[in-house]
Scaffold this motif. Structure first.
Motif, PDB file in Angstrom:
ATOM      1  N   VAL A 185      38.493  53.477  -3.918  1.00  0.00           N
ATOM      2  CA  VAL A 185      39.825  52.874  -3.999  1.00  0.00           C
ATOM      3  C   VAL A 185      40.808  53.573  -3.058  1.00  0.00           C
ATOM      4  O   VAL A 185      41.572  52.926  -2.359  1.00  0.00           O
ATOM      5  CB  VAL A 185      40.364  52.915  -5.445  1.00  0.00           C
ATOM      6  N   LEU A 186      40.783  54.891  -3.084  1.00  0.00           N
ATOM      7  CA  LEU A 186      41.724  55.658  -2.271  1.00  0.00           C
ATOM      8  C   LEU A 186      41.106  55.930  -0.912  1.00  0.00           C
ATOM      9  O   LEU A 186      39.946  56.322  -0.803  1.00  0.00           O
ATOM     10  CB  LEU A 186      42.095  56.959  -2.980  1.00  0.00           C
ATOM     11  N   VAL A 238      45.686  52.797  -0.519  1.00  0.00           N
ATOM     12  CA  VAL A 238      45.027  52.170  -1.675  1.00  0.00           C
ATOM     13  C   VAL A 238      44.357  50.887  -1.181  1.00  0.00           C
ATOM     14  O   VAL A 238      45.016  49.979  -0.688  1.00  0.00           O
ATOM     15  CB  VAL A 238      46.042  51.843  -2.798  1.00  0.00           C
ATOM     16  N   CYS A 253      55.152  48.875  -5.552  1.00  0.00           N
ATOM     17  CA  CYS A 253      55.210  50.341  -5.704  1.00  0.00           C
ATOM     18  C   CYS A 253      56.645  50.880  -5.870  1.00  0.00           C
ATOM     19  O   CYS A 253      57.481  50.747  -4.972  1.00  0.00           O
ATOM     20  CB  CYS A 253      54.547  51.004  -4.506  1.00  0.00           C
ATOM     21  N   ALA A 303      51.013  60.392  -9.182  1.00  0.00           N
ATOM     22  CA  ALA A 303      50.626  59.125  -8.534  1.00  0.00           C
ATOM     23  C   ALA A 303      50.901  59.121  -7.037  1.00  0.00           C
ATOM     24  O   ALA A 303      50.122  58.597  -6.253  1.00  0.00           O
ATOM     25  CB  ALA A 303      51.331  57.959  -9.196  1.00  0.00           C
ATOM     26  N   GLY A 304      52.021  59.709  -6.623  1.00  0.00           N
ATOM     27  CA  GLY A 304      52.391  59.619  -5.223  1.00  0.00           C
ATOM     28  C   GLY A 304      51.788  60.687  -4.332  1.00  0.00           C
ATOM     29  O   GLY A 304      51.954  60.624  -3.115  1.00  0.00           O
ATOM     30  N   THR A 338      48.270  59.509  -2.559  1.00  0.00           N
ATOM     31  CA  THR A 338      48.528  58.345  -1.716  1.00  0.00           C
ATOM     32  C   THR A 338      49.399  58.703  -0.504  1.00  0.00           C
ATOM     33  O   THR A 338      49.148  58.233   0.597  1.00  0.00           O
ATOM     34  CB  THR A 338      49.202  57.236  -2.541  1.00  0.00           C
ATOM     35  N   ALA A 362      44.300  61.041 -10.359  1.00  0.00           N
ATOM     36  CA  ALA A 362      44.671  59.924  -9.472  1.00  0.00           C
ATOM     37  C   ALA A 362      43.583  58.856  -9.419  1.00  0.00           C
ATOM     38  O   ALA A 362      43.859  57.668  -9.466  1.00  0.00           O
ATOM     39  CB  ALA A 362      44.958  60.428  -8.068  1.00  0.00           C
ATOM     40  N   LEU A 363      42.348  59.314  -9.341  1.00  0.00           N
ATOM     41  CA  LEU A 363      41.245  58.384  -9.184  1.00  0.00           C
ATOM     42  C   LEU A 363      41.030  57.539 -10.417  1.00  0.00           C
ATOM     43  O   LEU A 363      40.376  56.511 -10.362  1.00  0.00           O
ATOM     44  CB  LEU A 363      39.972  59.178  -8.875  1.00  0.00           C
ATOM     45  N   LEU A 412      43.648  56.577 -12.494  1.00  0.00           N
ATOM     46  CA  LEU A 412      44.830  55.779 -12.799  1.00  0.00           C
ATOM     47  C   LEU A 412      44.542  54.313 -12.511  1.00  0.00           C
ATOM     48  O   LEU A 412      43.958  53.981 -11.506  1.00  0.00           O
ATOM     49  CB  LEU A 412      46.025  56.210 -11.947  1.00  0.00           C
TER      50      LEU A 412
END
Ligand code: CPZ
Length: 369
Positions: free
Chosen positions: A353-354, A254, A317, A210-211, A214, A148-149, A151
């Motif tokens: 970012v996250l 994000v 998204c 991806a989801g 988040t 994830a980090l 992407l």
């Protein structure tokens, strides 16, 4: 962070840090997100390598470099159209989301980590169902942390470790088992598409992962916000629809996204060359005093609430309707059962970012109605 954003919005809204152009104003962020012709997402060269990929000339490469996140039209639209209908609100597995939510909550009492026991498993179990894969929460969580980090990042070289190779072989196995078969799940849709094998793996991994991070962060952040800003009674009375939007604005999962200029552009008084990176600070845009009245207050029924937490424009998204559904059901069902008496312990995840929690331990009492 938010003090810095406020200062930058006022004093230096278009700021070059030596590597990247940083945008802090809502208007500028939105303009960039809505102008995919001048501000490209083709950060890994996916669009340029397409012919090579499709003709089978690229065999060994990193699949997650090739997803719709880092692509421009027409490729982007082709990729997105392959699965977009599955994420539209009328096709989401609403009953399954509620079923999983109720089951997870039924096992909780008194004091627990909402991240580990609730906010992590819910999105993983739901996307697993949509992909038609077995739902090994721990395995998928490990892979999510791994990928994830990275992407949507142009600036980081992948180190391909054992876990990443396991992820690739899992995706190959799932895709292979559906080739030439009737399409019954999203994995089957990808497996039987016209994409190259590498792109199919990238696509499958994107959807699987991806989801997760988040949505986990959205649910965790909302539980914190609702507790700090006394929102639970409002949610019990009015539902979580609007309060989730305010949590998205106030504590975005994000914090920022990135584009690359396709030509020389001017933003406010700054001239930016072609080929420069532009960083869109979603978290700052969401607190812009020119757009949001009282931006640093958490107002659960804020209307309208045009936050940029899911982006804007063609990359808006794809999973937003699913994330909104999961968060609304999760928070409404949580509010029905529990009163949060105290946040006992919290640890933020360590990422630029996250934005979310690795651990969020709450002490609760049961709601009797
Ligand atoms: C965005 C950025 C990063 C990881 C994941 C995501 C994302 C968007 N939608 C789902 N996941 Cl660094």
């Amino acid at each position: 962070m938010y003090d810095w954003f406020k200062q930058m919005r006022k004093e230096s809204p278009v700021y070059y840090d030596g590597k990247v152009w940083n945008l802090f104003k809502y208007e500028d962020c939105k303009m960039v997100l809505n102008d995919h012709k001048r501000f490209s997402s083709n950060l890994t060269g996916y669009n340029d390598k397409l012919e090579m990929l499709r003709s089978g000339k690229v065999s060994f490469d990193i699949p997650t470099r090739y997803t719709m996140l880092t692509s421009d039209p027409p490729l982007h639209d082709e990729l997105r159209n392959l699965t977009s209908d599955a994420f539209n609100p009328s096709n989401l597995p609403v009953d399954f989301v509620r079923e999983v939510t109720v089951k997870l909550l039924s096992e909780l009492d008194k004091e627990f980590d909402v991240i580990e026991s609730f906010a992590i498993p819910l999105p993983i179990l739901v996307i697993s169902k949509m992909l038609g894969i077995s739902s090994d929460v721990k395995k998928v969580k490990d892979w999510s942390d791994l990928v994830a980090l990275r992407l949507g990042r142009a600036d980081e070289i992948f180190s391909i470790g054992r876990k990443y190779l396991e992820l690739i072989s899992f995706s190959k196995k799932e895709l292979d088992s559906r080739k030439g078969k009737e399409i019954v799940d999203l994995t089957g849709r990808i497996a039987n598409s016209n994409l190259s094998e590498l792109e199919k793996e990238g696509y499958f991994i994107l959807l699987m992962i991806a989801g997760n991070e988040t949505t986990t962060n959205l649910i965790g952040n909302a539980i914190e916000d609702f507790t700090l800003y006394n929102t639970w009674d409002y949610v019990r009375e009015k539902g979580a629809l609007k309060a989730v939007e305010e949590a998205l604005r106030f504590s975005p999962p994000v914090m920022r996204t990135i584009r690359v200029t396709k030509e020389k552009v001017k933003i406010r008084d700054q001239v930016i060359d072609e080929g420069e990176l532009v960083r869109v600070w979603i978290a700052s845009a969401n607190r812009d005093e020119e757009v949001f009245k009282d931006p640093d207050s958490f107002i659960p029924d804020r209307t309208p609430n045009p936050h940029l937490s899911f982006g804007s424009g063609i990359h808006l998204c794809l999973g937003a309707p699913l994330a909104r559904l999961e968060a609304r059901i999760a928070l409404e069902e949580f509010a029905k059962r529990f009163r949060v008496k105290e946040i006992v312990k919290k640890e933020k995840i360590d990422n630029e970012v996250l934005n979310g929690y690795r651990k969020l331990v709450v002490r609760v009492e049961k709601v009797y109605s």
